[in-house]
Write a protein that holds these residues in place. Structure first.
Motif, PDB file in Angstrom:
ATOM      1  N   GLY A 190       0.819  -1.217   0.000  1.00  0.00           N
ATOM      2  CA  GLY A 190       0.000   0.000   0.000  1.00  0.00           C
ATOM      3  C   GLY A 190       0.849   1.262   0.000  1.00  0.00           C
ATOM      4  O   GLY A 190       0.577   2.217  -0.732  1.00  0.00           O
ATOM      5  N   GLY A 191       1.892   1.245   0.830  1.00  0.00           N
ATOM      6  CA  GLY A 191       2.756   2.420   0.929  1.00  0.00           C
ATOM      7  C   GLY A 191       3.573   2.669  -0.327  1.00  0.00           C
ATOM      8  O   GLY A 191       3.847   3.818  -0.677  1.00  0.00           O
ATOM      9  N   LEU A 192       3.943   1.580  -1.006  1.00  0.00           N
ATOM     10  CA  LEU A 192       4.786   1.732  -2.200  1.00  0.00           C
ATOM     11  C   LEU A 192       3.980   1.988  -3.469  1.00  0.00           C
ATOM     12  O   LEU A 192       4.390   2.760  -4.327  1.00  0.00           O
ATOM     13  CB  LEU A 192       5.632   0.467  -2.391  1.00  0.00           C
ATOM     14  CG  LEU A 192       6.812   0.262  -1.433  1.00  0.00           C
ATOM     15  CD1 LEU A 192       7.382  -1.140  -1.565  1.00  0.00           C
ATOM     16  CD2 LEU A 192       7.901   1.293  -1.713  1.00  0.00           C
ATOM     17  N   PHE A 193       2.841   1.305  -3.608  1.00  0.00           N
ATOM     18  CA  PHE A 193       2.166   1.287  -4.912  1.00  0.00           C
ATOM     19  C   PHE A 193       0.751   1.877  -4.923  1.00  0.00           C
ATOM     20  O   PHE A 193       0.251   2.220  -5.983  1.00  0.00           O
ATOM     21  CB  PHE A 193       2.086  -0.159  -5.431  1.00  0.00           C
ATOM     22  CG  PHE A 193       3.427  -0.821  -5.533  1.00  0.00           C
ATOM     23  CD1 PHE A 193       4.395  -0.325  -6.397  1.00  0.00           C
ATOM     24  CD2 PHE A 193       3.734  -1.915  -4.743  1.00  0.00           C
ATOM     25  CE1 PHE A 193       5.639  -0.923  -6.490  1.00  0.00           C
ATOM     26  CE2 PHE A 193       4.971  -2.529  -4.830  1.00  0.00           C
ATOM     27  CZ  PHE A 193       5.928  -2.034  -5.697  1.00  0.00           C
ATOM     28  N   VAL A 194       0.103   1.942  -3.774  1.00  0.00           N
ATOM     29  CA  VAL A 194      -1.301   2.367  -3.773  1.00  0.00           C
ATOM     30  C   VAL A 194      -1.431   3.859  -3.463  1.00  0.00           C
ATOM     31  O   VAL A 194      -2.093   4.594  -4.183  1.00  0.00           O
ATOM     32  CB  VAL A 194      -2.127   1.528  -2.767  1.00  0.00           C
ATOM     33  CG1 VAL A 194      -3.564   2.026  -2.732  1.00  0.00           C
ATOM     34  CG2 VAL A 194      -2.065   0.049  -3.134  1.00  0.00           C
ATOM     35  N   GLY A 241       7.178  14.152  -2.222  1.00  0.00           N
ATOM     36  CA  GLY A 241       7.053  13.240  -3.347  1.00  0.00           C
ATOM     37  C   GLY A 241       7.083  11.783  -2.898  1.00  0.00           C
ATOM     38  O   GLY A 241       6.558  11.426  -1.839  1.00  0.00           O
ATOM     39  N   ASP A 242       7.745  10.942  -3.701  1.00  0.00           N
ATOM     40  CA  ASP A 242       7.779   9.504  -3.393  1.00  0.00           C
ATOM     41  C   ASP A 242       8.661   9.179  -2.194  1.00  0.00           C
ATOM     42  O   ASP A 242       8.464   8.152  -1.551  1.00  0.00           O
ATOM     43  CB  ASP A 242       8.275   8.741  -4.626  1.00  0.00           C
ATOM     44  CG  ASP A 242       7.245   8.761  -5.738  1.00  0.00           C
ATOM     45  OD1 ASP A 242       6.068   8.465  -5.448  1.00  0.00           O
ATOM     46  OD2 ASP A 242       7.596   9.079  -6.887  1.00  0.00           O
ATOM     47  N   VAL A 285      -4.284   4.663   7.553  1.00  0.00           N
ATOM     48  CA  VAL A 285      -4.561   3.216   7.444  1.00  0.00           C
ATOM     49  C   VAL A 285      -3.259   2.448   7.217  1.00  0.00           C
ATOM     50  O   VAL A 285      -2.984   1.446   7.895  1.00  0.00           O
ATOM     51  CB  VAL A 285      -5.560   2.946   6.293  1.00  0.00           C
ATOM     52  CG1 VAL A 285      -5.670   1.448   6.022  1.00  0.00           C
ATOM     53  CG2 VAL A 285      -6.923   3.533   6.629  1.00  0.00           C
ATOM     54  N   ILE A 286      -2.440   2.919   6.293  1.00  0.00           N
ATOM     55  CA  ILE A 286      -1.183   2.218   5.991  1.00  0.00           C
ATOM     56  C   ILE A 286      -0.210   2.315   7.171  1.00  0.00           C
ATOM     57  O   ILE A 286       0.464   1.340   7.527  1.00  0.00           O
ATOM     58  CB  ILE A 286      -0.545   2.792   4.706  1.00  0.00           C
ATOM     59  CG1 ILE A 286      -1.463   2.534   3.510  1.00  0.00           C
ATOM     60  CG2 ILE A 286       0.831   2.181   4.452  1.00  0.00           C
ATOM     61  CD1 ILE A 286      -1.741   1.082   3.208  1.00  0.00           C
ATOM     62  N   LEU A 287      -0.170   3.496   7.781  1.00  0.00           N
ATOM     63  CA  LEU A 287       0.704   3.656   8.955  1.00  0.00           C
ATOM     64  C   LEU A 287       0.305   2.694  10.071  1.00  0.00           C
ATOM     65  O   LEU A 287       1.146   2.048  10.694  1.00  0.00           O
ATOM     66  CB  LEU A 287       0.604   5.093   9.475  1.00  0.00           C
ATOM     67  CG  LEU A 287       1.717   6.069   9.104  1.00  0.00           C
ATOM     68  CD1 LEU A 287       1.406   7.443   9.650  1.00  0.00           C
ATOM     69  CD2 LEU A 287       3.062   5.597   9.633  1.00  0.00           C
TER      70      LEU A 287
END
Lengths: 58, 223
Positions: B28-32, B40-41, B188-190
């Motif tokens: 989720g953190g990398l791609f969603v 930025g990224d 949510v991802i955290l």
């Protein structure tokens, strides 16, 4: 990429905007995290087995 | 926790769940999730850096509880908890520092700065590392447990300072984020990765606890 930005405000203004790139840092961070989890997990399993065999011999 | 019969241990379920959550949260953190407006990224490092930081502080807190428990009750379970949590906390803490350094390079322009947060984290790691070294150099189990428990309590004084350092000395390191300051999807991802690292930390501590108990049994049996 080291903190490059793409946008500027005004002629002599400090650069602002979104940091571009940097995926190599992101991949490195996730690689370190997973290496820690899997590598330390493997070591922990080996240490557990060694302790178990030592206890059985004792 | 019994160390008599090495059957299926409950912590494997917790550890497997932690690994699954970490895979899902990292995906989720990398791609969603989209990139951050400013960082930025690179900001995606947050989803592992912050959960590792939370787990590190919890691990040293568990070591503190174990140290108090040993001095109060004098039973080996507490010493084993303190030992296990210290050892795992050092590994998490070193990982935390590496992640922070990797994040600092593109955002601060340097790998390291003696910012109050980084300085207090360094003191925390050195002090708990010294406790691990102390354990290796003291032969008598009771003396080792007592000395390291006292050292753990003294070292733990720095842990709240680590947490509050960004509030007390507002410098280079950013303040703590909270659900009110970040987007809901990020929360949510955290949280996913926070529970992932917490469950994995529990697995590590439980395994090391059992290792320490077995070694202690051998040691005490040899006396």
């Amino acid at each position: 990429m080291d903190g490059q930005t793409t946008e500027t405000t005004g002629q002599a203004a400090a650069p602002t905007g979104m940091l571009k790139g940097g995926w190599e840092y992101v991949w490195s961070a996730y690689a370190i995290t997973f290496t820690m989890v899997l590598g330390y997990g493997l070591l922990t399993t080996l240490w557990y087995r060694r302790a178990l065999s030592r206890k059985e011999m004792a | 926790m019994s160390t008599n019969k090495p059957g299926f241990a409950w912590e494997h379920v917790v550890g497997a769940l932690g690994l699954l959550l970490l895979i899902g949260g990292s995906y989720g953190g990398l791609f969603v999730l989209p990139p951050d407006r400013f960082m930025g990224d690179v900001m995606r490092i947050l989803y592992v850096h912050v959960p590792v930081a939370w787990s590190t502080l919890l691990l040293f807190s568990a070591a503190f509880v174990g140290a108090i428990g040993w001095l109060w009750k004098g039973t080996w379970n507490w010493d084993a908890l303190a030992t296990a949590a210290t050892n795992v906390g050092i590994v998490f803490g070193v990982t935390l520092t590496m992640l922070g350094s990797i994040w600092a390079r593109p955002t601060w322009g340097v790998w390291w700065d003696w910012d109050p947060r980084l300085t207090t984290v360094s003191i925390m790691l050195v002090s708990f590392g010294a406790i691990a070294a102390l354990r290796a150099f003291v032969d008598d189990p009771e003396r080792r447990a007592t000395w390291s428990a006292v050292a753990t309590i003294v070292s733990y004084v720095n842990v709240p300072i680590v947490y509050f350092s960004v509030k007390w000395w507002r410098s280079l390191h950013q303040m703590q984020s909270s659900p009110s300051t970040v987007d809901g999807d990020m929360v949510v991802i955290l949280r996913t990765n926070a529970f992932a690292l917490l469950f994995l930390a529990i697995w590590f501590v439980a395994r090391h606890y059992r290792i320490v108990r077995m070694e202690r049994d051998i040691e005490l049996g040899a006396d």
